[in-house]
Design an enzyme around this catalytic site. Structure first.
Site, PDB file in Angstrom:
ATOM      1  CG  HIS A  37      -1.912  -1.110   1.205  1.00 38.33           C
ATOM      2  ND1 HIS A  37      -2.901  -1.239   0.257  1.00 38.33           N
ATOM      3  CD2 HIS A  37      -2.038  -2.178   2.033  1.00 38.33           C
ATOM      4  CE1 HIS A  37      -3.604  -2.322   0.504  1.00 38.33           C
ATOM      5  NE2 HIS A  37      -3.098  -2.917   1.570  1.00 38.33           N
ATOM      6  NE  ARG A  45      -1.556   9.659  -7.658  1.00 40.10           N
ATOM      7  CZ  ARG A  45      -2.330  10.590  -7.134  1.00 40.10           C
ATOM      8  NH1 ARG A  45      -2.030  11.859  -7.260  1.00 40.10           N
ATOM      9  NH2 ARG A  45      -3.418  10.259  -6.486  1.00 40.10           N
ATOM     10  CE  LYS A  64      -5.256  -6.601  -2.607  1.00 33.88           C
ATOM     11  NZ  LYS A  64      -4.336  -6.028  -1.644  1.00 33.88           N
ATOM     12  CB  VAL A 127      -5.813   6.081   4.734  1.00 32.01           C
ATOM     13  CG1 VAL A 127      -5.612   6.497   3.286  1.00 32.01           C
ATOM     14  CG2 VAL A 127      -4.705   6.635   5.595  1.00 32.01           C
ATOM     15  CG  HIS A 138      -5.994  -4.378   7.249  1.00 34.66           C
ATOM     16  ND1 HIS A 138      -6.065  -5.160   6.118  1.00 34.66           N
ATOM     17  CD2 HIS A 138      -7.239  -3.883   7.444  1.00 34.66           C
ATOM     18  CE1 HIS A 138      -7.309  -5.127   5.652  1.00 34.66           C
ATOM     19  NE2 HIS A 138      -8.036  -4.364   6.438  1.00 34.66           N
TER      20      HIS A 138
END
Length: 147
Positions: A37, A45, A64, A127, A138
């Protein structure tokens, strides 16, 4: 005296099995979080960025479905796990006080096997992370935060 040392050694060995995870184990979960992440300075991007980074990070066997990359510095991300840049959120999670530049890569197409095609969505988000021992381990979600 020899018997006393044997008992002491046995107690020591048994105690090792009951100790909490070591810092190295904690760091491995944090390192895994960073691999999945974190990208400090992304190039582009766009869709090509997503396809490239997902492949380089080993997230394409199988493909994924969705993955979000946080851009910026590690110190700010780690601070979410403290009061410096994070607040409690739901059960055992933390939400960032500040927004981060993020890129979300979503699988585009039907096959879960390479070559994987991704669509990129870039923006700024708060986030939500799970933390262990002061480190993010996580990424739960990235959200727009209402004022």
């Amino acid at each position: 005296m020899v018997m006393g040392l044997g008992v002491l050694l046995l107690v020591f060995v048994l105690g090792l099995g009951l100790t909490p995870p070591t810092l190295a184990q904690d760091n491995s979960r944090y390192t895994h979080f960073l691999t999945q992440h974190y990208d400090a300075k992304p190039q582009g991007r766009d869709d090509r960025y997503c396809e490239s980074i997902m492949r380089r990070r080993g997230l394409t066997s199988p493909c994924k479905d969705i993955n979000t990359f946080i851009h910026g510095n590690k110190r700010s991300i780690k601070a979410i796990c403290e009061n410096k840049n994070g607040n409690p959120h739901r059960e055992n999670l933390r939400i960032s006080k500040s927004s981060f530049q993020v890129t979300t890569c979503k699988l585009h197409g039907g096959s879960p096997w390479p070559p994987c095609q991704y669509r990129a969505t870039a923006g700024f988000r708060n986030v939500v992370v799970a933390c262990e021992n002061g480190l993010p381990v996580h990424l739960d979600q990235s959200i727009f935060r209402r004022p």
